[in-house]
Design a protein around this motif. Structure first.
Motif, short mmCIF file in Angstrom:
data_model
loop_
_atom_site.label_atom_id
_atom_site.label_comp_id
_atom_site.label_asym_id
_atom_site.label_seq_id
_atom_site.Cartn_x
_atom_site.Cartn_y
_atom_site.Cartn_z
N ALA A 106 0.93 -1.27 -0.20
CA ALA A 106 -0.25 -0.21 0.36
C ALA A 106 0.45 1.34 0.00
CB ALA A 106 -1.53 0.00 1.09
N ALA A 107 1.60 1.11 0.70
CA ALA A 107 2.13 2.99 0.61
C ALA A 107 2.47 3.22 -0.18
CB ALA A 107 3.55 2.05 1.89
N ARG A 108 3.57 1.75 -0.79
CA ARG A 108 4.25 1.32 -1.92
C ARG A 108 3.95 2.15 -2.96
NH1 ARG A 108 8.74 -4.11 -2.70
NH2 ARG A 108 9.12 -2.10 -4.17
N ALA A 109 2.41 1.72 -2.97
CA ALA A 109 1.64 1.85 -4.59
C ALA A 109 1.59 2.74 -4.25
CB ALA A 109 0.38 0.91 -4.71
N GLY A 110 0.82 3.88 -3.06
CA GLY A 110 0.51 5.08 -2.62
C GLY A 110 2.09 6.06 -3.37
N ALA A 111 2.95 5.86 -2.94
CA ALA A 111 4.12 6.69 -3.09
C ALA A 111 4.58 6.54 -5.16
CB ALA A 111 5.40 6.13 -3.26
N ARG A 319 -3.50 10.67 0.20
CA ARG A 319 -3.80 9.64 1.69
C ARG A 319 -3.13 8.30 1.76
NH1 ARG A 319 -9.79 8.48 1.84
NH2 ARG A 319 -9.00 7.97 3.81
N LEU A 320 -3.03 7.36 1.29
CA LEU A 320 -2.63 6.95 0.79
C LEU A 320 -1.03 6.29 1.97
CD1 LEU A 320 -3.99 3.74 0.85
CD2 LEU A 320 -2.01 3.02 -1.62
N ALA A 324 -1.51 5.81 8.02
CA ALA A 324 -1.06 4.89 8.40
C ALA A 324 -2.06 3.45 8.42
CB ALA A 324 -0.28 4.83 9.47
N ARG A 325 -2.86 4.10 8.70
CA ARG A 325 -4.49 3.17 9.02
C ARG A 325 -4.79 2.35 7.55
NH1 ARG A 325 -8.76 6.37 13.02
NH2 ARG A 325 -10.04 3.59 12.77
N LEU A 326 -5.08 4.32 7.05
CA LEU A 326 -5.25 3.40 5.26
C LEU A 326 -5.08 2.40 4.99
CD1 LEU A 326 -7.29 4.07 3.19
CD2 LEU A 326 -5.98 6.19 2.46
#
Length: 403
Positions: A106-111, A319-320, A324-326
């Motif tokens: 999620a973090a990598r895709a969001g970045a 937002r992602l 952190a909760r998302l």
């Protein structure tokens, strides 16, 4: 590499032959005897490792020696074992879950998606996919789906309670004020423009014995009162008539949810409407129009649809990254989906390996695996030659030291 390994064997054989007479003349303690012992052991090591490597893939010298040509004769068991190994150690739920957690998708895709160029690329690829799916549908196909799938579902699903909840929510949150204001504004305009029509409607309802002068006076008074009341309702958002309309709509919403008679009447109205051919055609035309409009919007790279989709995707990605909760929620959802897919279809995935290996020809399988391993197999033969020579030299040296 095969040539190099074979040349070492040939070299050892030549050295053995050349040093044989010299070793015989000089005795076991001469230098030639040491070289001969090393060359002899090198030949033994080279031949032993040649046999071992060859026996994996074919019968050595074409002789049907037991337990040779292992891969061609047991390729089916090899495929089953490989399938089991991959299914157990690579496609297990724990392995997949741990791998996903370590990746933090999620973090990598969001970045990555937070960059506008990347978001536009994703939207563009999605638009191509959506265009392909929607484009293959014809109007006849859309109408067929509507007739065979959507309309029966609408008939089977009660519409009263959801409509009642929707109406109640709209009235409670004042979502209908704009529509009411528009209707009142139009009513005032209509009254102003149609004075003669209103007066005529009132006078025609007067008794025949009433004097015409009285009828005209009453009609004029009625018209002025209508205009006055409509003006008050138009300017006063808390007018009693508006509040009365609110109470009526709230009651209607409640009846649609809880009054059996109202729910039944709603279902009858829905059934009668959907049974009409013109209504069905209208629904089909609406869906077809939406499909055409969607295709046109998707095809326009500079259109509002793509720009809004890109902006929405970038906003979600930001937002992602920040929430952190998302991230945990998306990671958990992705983990559950991937784990379910892997554990559900693991047997089908590994069966592909078994079936593919099973269809291979035995000698062709051996050739593919031999080429895949490649140079390392011949290094086994080379190392066997070298190690054999060193071992032979060591053994001969030890034998000379012993009494």
């Amino acid at each position: 590499m095969k040539g190099i390994a074979a040349s070492l064997l040939g070299t050892a054989a030549v050295i053995f032959v050349l040093t044989r007479s010299a070793a015989a003349d000089g005795g076991s303690g001469s230098w030639a005897a040491y070289v001969q012992a090393g060359a002899e052991a090198a030949m033994v090591g080279a031949l032993a490792d040649w046999f071992a490597v060859t026996a994996l893939f074919r019968h050595p010298l074409g002789l049907p020696i037991p337990h040779t040509a292992i891969i061609p004769t047991r390729k089916d068991r090899l495929g089953e074992g490989l399938s089991t190994f991959i299914g157990t150690h690579f496609l297990s739920a724990d392995v997949v879950r741990d791998r996903l957690r370590s990746l933090a998708p999620a973090a990598r895709a969001g970045a990555w998606l937070a960059h506008p160029d990347h978001a536009r690329r994703v939207v563009s690829e999605g638009a191509v996919w959506l265009r392909g799916v929607v484009g293959v549908l014809r109007d006849d196909d859309v109408r067929a789906v509507l007739e065979q799938a959507v309309l029966p579902r609408l008939l089977a699903t009660p519409v009263g309670p959801p409509l009642g909840r929707l109406l109640t929510t709209i009235v409670t949150e004042r979502g209908h004020d704009g529509v009411v204001q528009l209707a009142v504004d139009r009513a005032v305009v209509w009254l102003v423009d149609n004075e003669r029509l209103v007066v005529h409607a009132v006078t025609t309802q007067a008794p025949s014995w009433s004097p015409r002068m009285v009828d005209d006076a009453v009609a004029a008074r009625v018209y002025r009162e209508l205009v006055r009341v409509a003006g008050l309702v138009q300017s006063d958002k808390d007018h009693p008539l508006r509040r009365s309309l609110d109470r009526f709509l709230l009651q209607a919403g409640d009846d649609l949810q809880h009054d059996l008679q109202t729910i039944h009447r709603g279902e009858q109205l829905k059934a009668s409407l959907l049974a009409r051919a013109d209504v069905r055609r209208a629904l089909g035309d609406v869906v077809s129009a939406v499909r055409v409009a969607l295709i046109e919007a998707v095809d326009d790279p500079d259109g509002a649809l793509r720009h809004r989709a890109t902006a929405a995707l970038v906003s979600f990605a930001e937002r992602l990254v920040a929430d952190a909760r998302l991230q945990a929620k998306v990671d958990g959802w992705l983990e559950g989906v991937v784990t379910h897919l892997v554990t559900t279809y693991r047997d089908e995935i590994t069966a592909t390996i078994t079936d593919t290996v099973g269809r291979w020809d035995g000698p062709e399988t051996a050739r593919r695996i031999e080429l895949a391993v490649g140079r390392d197999l011949q290094f086994i033969r080379i190392n066997g030659t070298v190690v054999g020579a060193l071992a032979g030299l060591a053994i001969h040296s030890v034998s000379q030291l012993l009494p």
